[in-house]
Design a protein around this motif. Sequence first.
Motif, PDB file in Angstrom:
ATOM      1  N   TYR A 166      -1.924   1.201  -4.471  1.00 32.99           N
ATOM      2  CA  TYR A 166      -0.963   0.129  -4.256  1.00 32.99           C
ATOM      3  C   TYR A 166       0.232   0.329  -5.176  1.00 32.99           C
ATOM      4  O   TYR A 166       0.176   1.056  -6.162  1.00 32.99           O
ATOM      5  CB  TYR A 166      -1.602  -1.251  -4.464  1.00 32.99           C
ATOM      6  CG  TYR A 166      -2.008  -1.560  -5.881  1.00 32.99           C
ATOM      7  CD1 TYR A 166      -1.082  -2.031  -6.812  1.00 32.99           C
ATOM      8  CD2 TYR A 166      -3.321  -1.372  -6.305  1.00 32.99           C
ATOM      9  CE1 TYR A 166      -1.448  -2.317  -8.113  1.00 32.99           C
ATOM     10  CE2 TYR A 166      -3.700  -1.664  -7.608  1.00 32.99           C
ATOM     11  CZ  TYR A 166      -2.752  -2.137  -8.503  1.00 32.99           C
ATOM     12  OH  TYR A 166      -3.120  -2.416  -9.794  1.00 32.99           O
ATOM     13  N   TYR A 219      -4.764   7.097  -2.051  1.00 32.07           N
ATOM     14  CA  TYR A 219      -4.442   5.788  -1.488  1.00 32.07           C
ATOM     15  C   TYR A 219      -4.420   4.798  -2.640  1.00 32.07           C
ATOM     16  O   TYR A 219      -5.325   4.780  -3.461  1.00 32.07           O
ATOM     17  CB  TYR A 219      -5.491   5.349  -0.471  1.00 32.07           C
ATOM     18  CG  TYR A 219      -5.615   6.275   0.707  1.00 32.07           C
ATOM     19  CD1 TYR A 219      -4.838   6.075   1.839  1.00 32.07           C
ATOM     20  CD2 TYR A 219      -6.503   7.345   0.688  1.00 32.07           C
ATOM     21  CE1 TYR A 219      -4.943   6.924   2.920  1.00 32.07           C
ATOM     22  CE2 TYR A 219      -6.605   8.198   1.763  1.00 32.07           C
ATOM     23  CZ  TYR A 219      -5.835   7.987   2.884  1.00 32.07           C
ATOM     24  OH  TYR A 219      -5.931   8.826   3.947  1.00 32.07           O
ATOM     25  N   ASP A 275       0.827  -1.205   0.000  1.00 28.40           N
ATOM     26  CA  ASP A 275       0.000   0.000   0.000  1.00 28.40           C
ATOM     27  C   ASP A 275       0.857   1.249   0.000  1.00 28.40           C
ATOM     28  O   ASP A 275       1.940   1.279   0.583  1.00 28.40           O
ATOM     29  CB  ASP A 275      -0.906   0.020   1.232  1.00 28.40           C
ATOM     30  CG  ASP A 275      -1.958  -1.062   1.186  1.00 28.40           C
ATOM     31  OD1 ASP A 275      -2.409  -1.388   0.083  1.00 28.40           O
ATOM     32  OD2 ASP A 275      -2.310  -1.589   2.253  1.00 28.40           O
TER      33      ASP A 275
END
Length: 193
Positions: free
Chosen positions: A130, A128, A112
């Motif tokens: 990955y 946010y 993450d």
Amino acid sequence: MKNITKLLIATPFLISSSVYANQPEKNKLVAQVNLGAVYTSVNNYSGTGYKASALINLPMIISGSDFYGKLSYQTSHDEKNGSDFYFEESELTLGIAYNISDKQRVFLEGGDIKQSFDQNEQGVWKDYGYVIRLGTQVQKEGLNFQIALEQRDGVESDLGYNYSFAFFKNKMRISYTDVGDYQSLGLSFQTNF
């Protein structure tokens, strides 16, 4: 002051994380801590700041493979026309490395990532997502070179690369990342346990 407070909070965590790692084999890396300066460019922003990170080998070994976790935090600052701009990025990843020889390995890591951008301590945006990296690392005569393809997926999905070059027996490191509108150049001191 905001950045110094975060550095003071993050540094003991990074150092204490490495202190508790036990060294199962002689000359085998168990933990690595980096602390240094960073230049970051995102979209129309560019600023300087610091980066702190820790890598810890996990106590799982499968013939020729190592498992590890990484924690990274960086922040940078710029001032234009009387306004203060801050960019922050934190990352938590897990990885596996397959040792081709004692001098070369290939790795795959994913995790993450969180990015935020503030103007005058007011949030402008947060992302946010990955991150996935696939790469190789080669060691030769006290030098350590690593290169990887990097995929970041958040508000935008971009593919790019990163590389690092460690020297002075792995005590100093230069790193560069270029993924989409994001570029980062760092110089850090690192220690291995």
